[in-house]
Design an enzyme around this catalytic site. Sequence first.
Site, PDB file in Angstrom:
ATOM      1  CB  SER A   1     -10.335  74.027  12.477  1.00  0.00           C
ATOM      2  OG  SER A   1     -10.236  72.683  12.107  1.00  0.00           O
TER       3      SER A   1
HETATM    4  N1  SAH Z   1      -7.187  71.892   7.297  1.00  0.00           N
HETATM    5  C1  SAH Z   1      -8.394  71.942   6.528  1.00  0.00           C
HETATM    6  C2  SAH Z   1      -9.405  71.041   7.188  1.00  0.00           C
HETATM    7  C3  SAH Z   1     -10.370  70.464   6.231  1.00  0.00           C
HETATM    8  S1  SAH Z   1     -11.566  69.347   6.926  1.00  0.00           S
HETATM    9  C4  SAH Z   1      -8.885  73.368   6.414  1.00  0.00           C
HETATM   10  O1  SAH Z   1      -8.595  74.179   7.291  1.00  0.00           O
HETATM   11  O2  SAH Z   1      -9.561  73.711   5.457  1.00  0.00           O
HETATM   12  C5  SAH Z   1     -10.892  67.787   6.573  1.00  0.00           C
HETATM   13  C6  SAH Z   1     -10.601  67.457   5.135  1.00  0.00           C
HETATM   14  O3  SAH Z   1     -10.131  66.117   5.087  1.00  0.00           O
HETATM   15  C7  SAH Z   1     -11.812  67.525   4.188  1.00  0.00           C
HETATM   16  O4  SAH Z   1     -11.526  68.396   3.149  1.00  0.00           O
HETATM   17  C8  SAH Z   1     -11.951  66.077   3.700  1.00  0.00           C
HETATM   18  O5  SAH Z   1     -12.403  65.978   2.359  1.00  0.00           O
HETATM   19  C9  SAH Z   1     -10.541  65.548   3.856  1.00  0.00           C
HETATM   20  N2  SAH Z   1     -10.419  64.091   3.944  1.00  0.00           N
HETATM   21  C10 SAH Z   1     -11.214  63.207   4.582  1.00  0.00           C
HETATM   22  N3  SAH Z   1     -10.753  61.953   4.432  1.00  0.00           N
HETATM   23  C11 SAH Z   1      -9.621  62.039   3.675  1.00  0.00           C
HETATM   24  C12 SAH Z   1      -8.680  61.091   3.171  1.00  0.00           C
HETATM   25  N4  SAH Z   1      -8.792  59.780   3.412  1.00  0.00           N
HETATM   26  N5  SAH Z   1      -7.642  61.553   2.443  1.00  0.00           N
HETATM   27  C13 SAH Z   1      -7.494  62.873   2.166  1.00  0.00           C
HETATM   28  N6  SAH Z   1      -8.357  63.819   2.607  1.00  0.00           N
HETATM   29  C14 SAH Z   1      -9.406  63.411   3.355  1.00  0.00           C
END
Ligand code: SAH
Length: 204
Positions: free
Chosen positions: A57
């Site tokens: 984000s």
């Molecule tokens: N806070 C992170 C946001 C990453 S985007 C940052 O700043 O980098 C959201 C993330 O959620 C992705 O990496 C995706 O792979 C993960 N994600 C999606 N579904 C998920 C699940 N069921 N369990 C764990 N991670 C998940």
Amino acid sequence: MSEWEKLVEWIENAGFCETKIAEVMRKTPREQFLPNDLKQYSHFDHPLPLGDGQTTSQPSLIAHILSKLELKEGMNVMEVGTGCGFVSALMSELVSEGKITTIERIDRLYNKAKENLANYKNVEVILGDGSKGYEKNSPYDRILVSAAVNEMPEALFQQLKEGGRMILPLGSILFQDLVQIDKINGKPNLTKLLPVVFVPLVKE
Ligand code: SAH
């Protein structure tokens, strides 16, 4: 002042977060968490791609979410969706003696985040489906879901302490409201914060 420090100053002056959060952001440059080819964009207030269709984000939104989480030293926190680990690192500093459990389902991102977070001793990175939470380290004072859901994941609410708070993007696949859920007398109390667009939470 570095370009990153200038961005954090702007974020703080614009009122997205309190000084304490800005201080932690200032000493945690986002570029340390980004793939090499994207480091040059780290100081722009913009989401950035992490590969595998995932994004991190924009820093001002992260600052605002951290502000709404009202993290305190010693808290036990869970994050679903580690991504590059940047948010986990910031939360790690804010809870100090507390603990962060962060769950990522994509192998490559999990491995990279583990590497990025190696120096953050109070962060445990878990590979798996975070929609079920992580009961072993529960109950949590705070839960942050960093991927979009179309309903409140019941398993996560179960793992939240009484008086605890969960923040999550709630809505359709195209856009969501960032929602704050406080657990009061065992029941979810919802407050809409702002419209957002997050990648979807993928259930196994
Ligand atoms: N806070 C992170 C946001 C990453 S985007 C940052 O700043 O980098 C959201 C993330 O959620 C992705 O990496 C995706 O792979 C993960 N994600 C999606 N579904 C998920 C699940 N069921 N369990 C764990 N991670 C998940």
